[in-house]
Design an enzyme around this catalytic site. Structure first.
Site, mmCIF file in Angstrom:
data_model
loop_
_atom_site.group_PDB
_atom_site.id
_atom_site.type_symbol
_atom_site.label_atom_id
_atom_site.label_comp_id
_atom_site.label_asym_id
_atom_site.label_seq_id
_atom_site.Cartn_x
_atom_site.Cartn_y
_atom_site.Cartn_z
ATOM 1 N N GLY A 295 0.782 -1.243 0.000
ATOM 2 C CA GLY A 295 0.000 0.000 0.000
ATOM 3 C C GLY A 295 0.805 1.280 0.000
ATOM 4 O O GLY A 295 0.245 2.359 0.187
ATOM 5 N N CYS B 125 -15.689 3.237 -27.101
ATOM 6 C CA CYS B 125 -17.019 3.797 -27.322
ATOM 7 C C CYS B 125 -17.780 4.162 -26.068
ATOM 8 O O CYS B 125 -18.871 3.643 -25.835
ATOM 9 C CB CYS B 125 -17.819 2.847 -28.166
ATOM 10 S SG CYS B 125 -17.302 2.996 -29.859
ATOM 11 N N ARG C 35 -7.767 3.272 -14.884
ATOM 12 C CA ARG C 35 -7.737 3.899 -13.556
ATOM 13 C C ARG C 35 -8.382 5.279 -13.519
ATOM 14 O O ARG C 35 -8.902 5.689 -12.495
ATOM 15 C CB ARG C 35 -6.311 3.933 -12.993
ATOM 16 C CG ARG C 35 -5.754 2.525 -12.739
ATOM 17 C CD ARG C 35 -4.463 2.508 -11.921
ATOM 18 N NE ARG C 35 -4.685 2.782 -10.518
ATOM 19 C CZ ARG C 35 -4.555 3.943 -9.934
ATOM 20 N NH1 ARG C 35 -4.165 4.999 -10.652
ATOM 21 N NH2 ARG C 35 -4.794 4.100 -8.658
ATOM 22 N N GLY D 239 3.420 -3.549 -4.082
ATOM 23 C CA GLY D 239 3.228 -3.780 -5.516
ATOM 24 C C GLY D 239 3.473 -2.484 -6.260
ATOM 25 O O GLY D 239 4.493 -2.287 -6.920
ATOM 26 N N ARG D 240 2.546 -1.527 -6.050
ATOM 27 C CA ARG D 240 2.585 -0.249 -6.753
ATOM 28 C C ARG D 240 3.927 0.478 -6.610
ATOM 29 O O ARG D 240 4.465 1.021 -7.567
ATOM 30 C CB ARG D 240 1.465 0.640 -6.199
ATOM 31 C CG ARG D 240 1.234 1.921 -6.966
ATOM 32 C CD ARG D 240 0.282 2.854 -6.225
ATOM 33 N NE ARG D 240 -0.838 2.188 -5.620
ATOM 34 C CZ ARG D 240 -2.049 2.084 -6.179
ATOM 35 N NH1 ARG D 240 -2.289 2.644 -7.328
ATOM 36 N NH2 ARG D 240 -3.018 1.435 -5.562
ATOM 37 N N TYR E 210 -11.231 5.147 -10.869
ATOM 38 C CA TYR E 210 -10.915 5.779 -9.573
ATOM 39 C C TYR E 210 -10.790 7.286 -9.652
ATOM 40 O O TYR E 210 -10.354 7.921 -8.690
ATOM 41 C CB TYR E 210 -9.569 5.264 -9.027
ATOM 42 C CG TYR E 210 -9.398 3.761 -8.994
ATOM 43 C CD1 TYR E 210 -10.228 2.957 -8.218
ATOM 44 C CD2 TYR E 210 -8.379 3.155 -9.718
ATOM 45 C CE1 TYR E 210 -10.047 1.587 -8.185
ATOM 46 C CE2 TYR E 210 -8.197 1.776 -9.687
ATOM 47 C CZ TYR E 210 -9.045 1.007 -8.916
ATOM 48 O OH TYR E 210 -8.863 -0.347 -8.875
HETATM 49 N N1 LLP Z 1 -1.163 -7.052 -0.271
HETATM 50 C C1 LLP Z 1 -2.490 -7.215 -0.368
HETATM 51 C C2 LLP Z 1 -3.161 -8.187 0.495
HETATM 52 C C3 LLP Z 1 -3.216 -6.453 -1.280
HETATM 53 O O1 LLP Z 1 -4.543 -6.607 -1.358
HETATM 54 C C4 LLP Z 1 -2.549 -5.522 -2.115
HETATM 55 C C5 LLP Z 1 -3.278 -4.729 -3.082
HETATM 56 C C6 LLP Z 1 -1.152 -5.404 -1.990
HETATM 57 C C7 LLP Z 1 -0.492 -6.175 -1.044
HETATM 58 C C8 LLP Z 1 -0.346 -4.446 -2.820
HETATM 59 O O2 LLP Z 1 -0.727 -3.138 -2.625
HETATM 60 P P1 LLP Z 1 0.122 -1.958 -3.298
HETATM 61 O O3 LLP Z 1 1.464 -1.906 -2.636
HETATM 62 O O4 LLP Z 1 0.240 -2.269 -4.758
HETATM 63 O O5 LLP Z 1 -0.724 -0.757 -3.074
HETATM 64 N N2 LLP Z 1 -6.335 -1.713 -8.608
HETATM 65 C C9 LLP Z 1 -6.080 -0.721 -7.590
HETATM 66 C C10 LLP Z 1 -5.233 -1.257 -6.473
HETATM 67 C C11 LLP Z 1 -5.820 -2.466 -5.799
HETATM 68 C C12 LLP Z 1 -4.925 -2.981 -4.719
HETATM 69 C C13 LLP Z 1 -5.349 -4.314 -4.299
HETATM 70 N N3 LLP Z 1 -4.520 -4.896 -3.299
HETATM 71 C C14 LLP Z 1 -5.430 0.497 -8.227
HETATM 72 O O6 LLP Z 1 -5.227 0.512 -9.436
HETATM 73 O O7 LLP Z 1 -5.152 1.482 -7.534
#
Ligand code: LLP
Length: 421
Positions: free
Chosen positions: A237, A349, A319, A281-282, A323
């Site tokens: 996150g 479209c 996105r 992740g992000r 969002y």
């Molecule tokens: N761990 C768990 C249990 C998660 O559910 C997630 C993300 C992560 C780690 C990784 O989070 P990050 O570091 O990437 O924020 N599609 C959305 C984001 C959904 C995130 C879902 N879970 C977007 O485009 O912002």
């Protein structure tokens, strides 16, 4: 990562001309600065090493995955999170050591549980009480599990993609007694070994407050209930910068704050600190990726708006419509001054197919120019669809002036490959 114009007025990423990439390989295409991805992974490692704690970092593959990405994760010594049969398959096909894979998901199918067990993944993250019975039924050997807790903590701001609040499909609620029931159930099972606990409070979180607050709550709960664990996983996150004003999570200072807080909470409560895990992740891939598009139709509605349309859209960039996310665009093939505000639209479209509502671009932008949309490395390719039978874009890793194709552009044939005649 360095994105700058060279002497020819062409936008470059890590020294590679993006105009050349777009001309050589076509658009839309997503390009990553490979060095930047590796740097982010190394920064997390270094920050944790400084804390002196036992730690593990796992990459959340939902942000972006493919065989070459998994290989890179392995090379940099990270573990890997998967949340579906497909993510597990991709990871295993890349030759990733299953012991370092963690299987997540709030509704793992029977088949997925069997696949995870057969593959001997490092641990399964329990997300419901029912799942404990399912795993117990299918396991033939001892299996490590980690319980995902719902801490009932809200990451404070509406923009966050919250997951830790009380009313959530994720995790076992501490407050409502599901978490402790989960622990008892796991302990009563002969085949399940309770390795640890997990929480994830949300996504694109700028500070450390929510994570520290949750860690405190979880450690106190573990202590009160006399639960011993080998691992506390804090989830992911960490925020990235999409536009001016956003803050990239300060990895060094942020991890120092979190680990120091954990050390002091553990001291206060007399709790032995287990291994600490995170799963970003992000923050690993988000800022390292850029999408390149070619400009097509430009429509000026006098006194209303100017629409600059590109050759992709919500099929590879969901996105903004999903969002209301903000992005920045740069002209790739000329270094003209951004003197106009326009709307960059996709070619799909529906009116909601917008890339940037108020984009600053040079008024000289014309058909055939290339645009770069910044910070599209996370949740873009992985959320891409075939809406309007659009083909998913190609993906390249750029390094040392060379572009390495890691995902080919989807072919027209692939669009109908599963259709019956
Ligand atoms: N761990 C768990 C249990 C998660 O559910 C997630 C993300 C992560 C780690 C990784 O989070 P990050 O570091 O990437 O924020 N599609 C959305 C984001 C959904 C995130 C879902 N879970 C977007 O485009 O912002």
């Amino acid at each position: 990562m360095v994105i700058e114009y060279n002497n020819n007025g062409e936008l470059t990423m890590g020294g590679t001309s993006l105009k050349t990439v777009a001309q050589s390989f076509g658009t839309p295409t997503i390009v990553y600065d490979e060095t930047q991805i590796r740097t982010q992974m190394r920064r997390f490692h270094e920050a944790f090493k400084k804390s002196g704690l036992n730690y593990n970092i796992s990459y959340a593959s939902k942000a972006f995955t493919c065989l070459q990405m998994v290989k890179l994760v392995q090379e940099e010594g990270l573990e890997l999170d998967v949340v579906s049969e497909g993510e597990l398959y991709t990871t295993l096909e890349a030759g990733f050591d299953p012991q370092h894979i963690h299987f997540h998901g709030n509704n793992k199918t029977k088949h997925e549980i069997q696949y995870a067990l057969e593959s001997k993944v490092g641990y399964i993250v329990i997300d419901s009480l029912e799942e404990i019975d399912l795993i117990d039924r299918y396991a033939s050997d001892v299996v490590n599990v980690v319980i995902r807790l719902n801490p009932g903590v809200e990451a404070h701001t509406h923009e966050f993609i919250q997951t830790g609040q009380e009313d959530s499909k994720f995790g076992l609620s501490i407050k409502h007694g599901l978490a402790i029931e989960g622990v008892r159930k796991v302990k009563n099972s002969k085949r399940l070994n309770l390795k640890g606990v997990h929480f994830h409070v949300g996504s694109q979180i700028e500070g450390t407050e929510a994570m520290i607050e949750t860690a405190r709550l979880v450690i106190q709960w573990l202590k009160e209930n006399d639960i011993e664990v080998e691992l506390i996983n804090l989830g992911g996150g960490f925020s990235i910068k999409y536009v001016e004003g956003d803050v990239s999570f300060p990895i060094e200072d942020g991890i120092a704050e979190i680990t120091e807080a954990i050390i002091s909470i553990a001291k206060e409560t007399g709790f032995p600190i287990p291994e600490i895990g995170i799963e970003p992740g992000r923050s690993i891939v988000g800022e390292a990726g850029i999408t390149l598009y070619e400009v097509g139709t430009i429509k000026t509605i006098p006194n209303v708006n100017k629409y600059v349309s590109i050759d992709g859209g919500m099929s590879d960039h969901i996105r903004t419509s999903l969002y209301d996310a903000q992005y920045e665009a740069l002209l790739v093939n000329r270094n003209d001054q951004a003197d106009e505000t326009v709307t960059i639209a996709g070619k799909l479209c529906e009116s909601g197919d917008i890339i940037i509502k108020d984009a600053k671009l040079p008024s000289t932008v014309k058909r055939g120019d290339y645009l770069a949309i910044l910070s599209t490395g996370a949740y873009h390719y992985s959320m891409a669809s075939n809406y309007n039978q659009m083909q998913k874009p190609s993906v390249f890793f750029l390094k040392d002036g060379k572009a390495r194709e890691v995902i080919k552009r989807q072919s027209l044939r692939q669009l109908i490959i599963n259709d019956t005649k």
